[in-house]
Design a protein around this motif. Structure first.
Motif: not given
Lengths: 381, 252
Positions: A74-75, A105, A108, A110-113, A115
């Motif tokens: 995946v990477a 899909d 997931f 994408q790095e989460s912004s 907080k």
């Protein structure tokens, strides 16, 4: 049967005449424990593929592939997508392909912004003030509830859970005796020693006894005992009630129609208030013994020591000291229970409440002690 | 099954005694590689206790637990770590670390036991969460999600290092039927595709019929195994009425 023993390798084959794409060959067992080297190499080599140039990932020689191996595929695909290069996967065993299909899909990946990265000073300040006012409000309502519960207990003494009270008395009082005795003994010893040197310069060494007596009975006895109580029992109350809160036991009490304050707090506060004067008396006894040992070693007699003590103290001093002790006990037990009831969710929250119980307990003790000193002075006690 | 002869876990003569109270007496069974093995029985018959002895958490009064050729009971603490690396455990209540987000919980074993770089660990951890359907909750604290989600996150954490054996203590208890069925499908999928061996403690009948290749049923009165085999067969054909009652969900 899968072969898990073969170490994984990765190789990049540049495009040949027959195929216009790069071939990237993964080989061996792809698993979490041994994957780190290949992962690094793969990322490195994939970055070397010129953008727009396609890449074929050849996984036909992969003997085993766990979810970490799937993650590598995946990477690689995600990295190529970022470069805008076409990607094709060939030769992956059907078993592992089914696993890969669960990740069609890719949201997931994408790095989460993050907080909250940087907060404005005003925001921090505002939040602090709001928290402080909330805390103050909670404290006021807790004190109200506690007063009501204690009054209720006074008028309905039969309904107080005496078994809990005696058990807590044992924990708060009897079990604390060794540490209280030891600390007080040493404090008495130390005060006497420290006082002996300056007093010798005035030839007033026999007043060491007076100094030890007054400072212990009026001040240090209750204070030291209360600080020990805060560290032992205040913390224990907060941890115990906090854990109950975390385990929803407090909610269970509430839905059973039992008020947590009446059920849990009253017994603890009552036993602390009862046991603190008792502990203070023991503290004074051992403190005076400690001072006495130094006094005797200075060459004075026991008779003189007792004579000096009786001369230096009166009953009002002792009563004042014991009263202070009882009030400290009330403060420590109440704030310990209060912090316990304030506990939020999780194991770390219990630790936090325990810390806050001890800090608040000691702060309250010192503040109350200051108020006592001033008012005793003004009242001439 | 091609490798039916190979037993991965071997429990022999295991007795568990708490004080004077015997929980399990001389329990012996084998778990074959790649199968989904279910331990079941009524409440309080020692299912979880048996599981905790199989993973070496407690010392049994007597008996042996051999995992992949290594005796977990006899081994010293350091050797035991190497055995423990092969297994993943999901505890009944999740046992997620409350001070870490879900992503950090899943990343923790990867950070401690592999040398992968941070980006790789992130991706793997996110994929594990995706497997259990929690990819949107990666940055949540355990306290902020529901009990069922905590269980799924705990499974994701147990799978972090892709162990060859996964022990699940009541995975589907407290989950809604849909999530529970998804979880069963996940277990089946992992067992088939990755060859992971599952040892599951549960008494959810639909789950048992959906996932179990083989079950053992424990009983409180005999303190041992009363039935072994395929649940679909036991349901109708076992000679003991208590066993049939269990599988058919009938009152005694």
């Amino acid at each position: 049967m899968v072969n898990k023993s073969k170490l994984p390798t990765a190789a990049l084959v540049p495009p040949t005449q027959s195929s216009g794409s790069f071939r990237f060959v993964l080989e061996g067992a792809l698993q979490a424990a041994t994957l780190h080297q290949v992962w690094k190499e793969s990322m490195h080599q994939v970055a070397a593929v010129p953008s727009g140039q396609g890449l074929i990932l050849d996984a036909s020689k992969v003997s085993y592939c766990d979810a970490a191996g799937i993650a590598l595929i995946v990477a690689v695909e995600e990295a190529l997508k970022k470069q805008g290069s076409p990607f094709e996967l060939i030769g992956l065993d059907a078993r592992y392909h089914r696993l890969l299909e669960q990740f069609t899909d890719r949201t997931f990946a994408q790095e989460s912004s993050s907080k909250a990265d940087c907060r404005h000073l005003a925001e921090v300040l505002g939040e602090g003030v709001v928290n402080l006012s909330k805390d103050a409000f909670a404290l006021v309502s807790f004190v109200g509830e506690l007063i009501i519960a204690v009054l209720w207990a006074i008028f309905h003494p039969r309904q107080l859970r005496w078994r809990d009270v005696f058990l807590t008395c044992e924990n708060v009082g009897a079990n604390a005796l060794p540490i209280v005795a030891l600390i007080s003994f040493l404090i008495g010893l130390i005060i006497a020693f420290q006082a002996a040197i300056p007093l010798r310069q005035f030839g007033a060494q026999n007043f060491v006894a007076d100094l030890v007596a007054v400072s212990l009975v009026r001040e240090l006895g209750p204070l030291m005992t209360a600080i020990i109580l805060a560290g032992r029992s205040g913390a224990a109350f907060a941890a115990e009630i906090g854990t109950m809160k975390v385990n929803e036991e407090i909610n269970a009490l509430t839905t059973m129609g039992l008020q947590p304050v009446r059920f849990l707090v009253v017994a603890r506060v009552v036993s602390a208030v009862v046991m603190m004067p008792v502990l203070t008396i023991f503290s004074l006894l051992f403190g005076l013994i400690g001072g006495g040992i130094v006094y005797l070693s200075l060459g004075f007699s026991l008779v003189l020591y007792c004579h000096q003590l009786v001369g230096a103290l009166d009953l009002a001093d002792l009563a004042g000291g014991l009263f202070k002790g009882a009030v400290f006990g009330l403060l420590v037990a109440a704030v310990g229970c209060f912090r316990g009831l304030q506990t939020e969710i999780g194991a770390s929250a219990v630790g936090l409440s325990t810390t806050r119980a001890v800090v608040s307990g000691i702060t309250l003790i010192v503040i109350a002690d200051g108020i006592f000193s001033v008012s005793f002075y003004l009242l001439g006690i | 099954m091609t490798n039916a002869a190979k037993s991965l876990i071997e429990v022999s003569g295991l007795s568990v005694v708490y004080g004077d109270y015997t929980v399990l007496k001389e329990v012996s069974f084998e778990v074959t590689a790649g199968e989904v093995f279910v331990i079941l029985g009524g409440s309080g018959c020692g299912k979880s206790t048996l599981l905790k002895h199989m993973i070496g958490l407690y010392q049994p009064a007597s008996g042996r637990v051999v995992i992949d050729g290594d005796d977990i009971v006899a081994r010293e603490a350091r050797d035991r770590e190497a055995i423990l690396r092969k297994i993943g455990v999901m505890y009944q209540s999740g046992a997620l670390f409350g001070s870490m987000t879900l992503l950090e919980n899943v990343s923790l074993p990867l950070e401690e036991f592999t040398q992968l770089d941070a980006a790789a660990i992130q991706l793997i951890a996110r994929m594990k969460l995706k497997l259990v359907g929690l990819e949107k909750f990666a940055d949540y604290m355990p306290a902020e999600i529901s009990g069922g989600m905590q269980k799924r996150a705990a499974i994701a954490r147990a799978m972090a290092l892709d162990p060859s054996i996964l022990f699940l203590d009541e995975p589907s208890a407290g989950l809604d039927p849909v999530t529970s069925a998804e979880l069963d499908a996940l277990i089946k999928n992992l067992a088939q595709n990755l060859g992971i061996t599952f040892v599951v403690v549960t008494h959810e009948l639909p789950s048992i019929f959906a996932i179990a290749d083989r079950v053992i049923m424990l009983d409180k009165s005999t303190k041992g195994i009363v039935a072994t085999g395929d649940p679909r067969v036991l349901k109708d054909q076992h000679e003991a009425p208590a066993v049939r009652r269990f599988f058919n969900r009938e009152a005694a």
